[in-house]
Design a protein around this motif. Sequence first.
Motif, PDB file in Angstrom:
ATOM      1  N   VAL A  13       5.468   9.219 -12.199  1.00 38.52           N
ATOM      2  CA  VAL A  13       4.206   9.394 -11.469  1.00 38.52           C
ATOM      3  C   VAL A  13       4.019   8.266 -10.462  1.00 38.52           C
ATOM      4  CG1 VAL A  13       1.690   9.390 -11.717  1.00 38.52           C
ATOM      5  CG2 VAL A  13       3.101  10.729 -13.273  1.00 38.52           C
ATOM      6  N   ARG A  14       4.348   7.050 -10.854  1.00 40.36           N
ATOM      7  CA  ARG A  14       4.211   5.900  -9.956  1.00 40.36           C
ATOM      8  C   ARG A  14       5.114   6.068  -8.730  1.00 40.36           C
ATOM      9  NH1 ARG A  14       4.973   1.205 -13.304  1.00 40.36           N
ATOM     10  NH2 ARG A  14       2.739   1.267 -13.636  1.00 40.36           N
ATOM     11  N   PHE A  50       3.735   8.775  -6.464  1.00 39.76           N
ATOM     12  CA  PHE A  50       2.550   8.302  -5.766  1.00 39.76           C
ATOM     13  C   PHE A  50       2.940   7.375  -4.618  1.00 39.76           C
ATOM     14  CE2 PHE A  50      -1.930   7.644  -5.457  1.00 39.76           C
ATOM     15  CZ  PHE A  50      -2.078   6.355  -4.981  1.00 39.76           C
ATOM     16  N   GLU A  51       3.914   6.494  -4.857  1.00 39.50           N
ATOM     17  CA  GLU A  51       4.346   5.574  -3.803  1.00 39.50           C
ATOM     18  C   GLU A  51       4.986   6.326  -2.645  1.00 39.50           C
ATOM     19  OE1 GLU A  51       6.812   2.632  -5.623  1.00 39.50           O
ATOM     20  OE2 GLU A  51       5.110   1.532  -6.444  1.00 39.50           O
ATOM     21  N   ALA A  96       4.149   9.439  -1.771  1.00 35.93           N
ATOM     22  CA  ALA A  96       3.079  10.181  -1.107  1.00 35.93           C
ATOM     23  C   ALA A  96       2.178   9.245  -0.303  1.00 35.93           C
ATOM     24  CB  ALA A  96       2.251  10.943  -2.132  1.00 35.93           C
TER      25      ALA A  96
END
Length: 52
Positions: free
Chosen positions: A29-30, A33-34, A36
């Motif tokens: 997820v991290r 997110f980075e 995006a």
Amino acid sequence: MSEDGKLIDLGAERAKRVHDLNDKRLNEVRNAFEQAMPLARKKKPKNKPKKR
């Protein structure tokens, strides 16, 4: 019947496995997110102090 040295704490083993799975999911997820929303390196504004 069984030796005490070979006993396995199933609860502890499960907790480690669950922790590893959660860590893996958090990293995925991290990373997503980075990608995006990349973290922009913000420079501190060099403002002059306000006169009063």
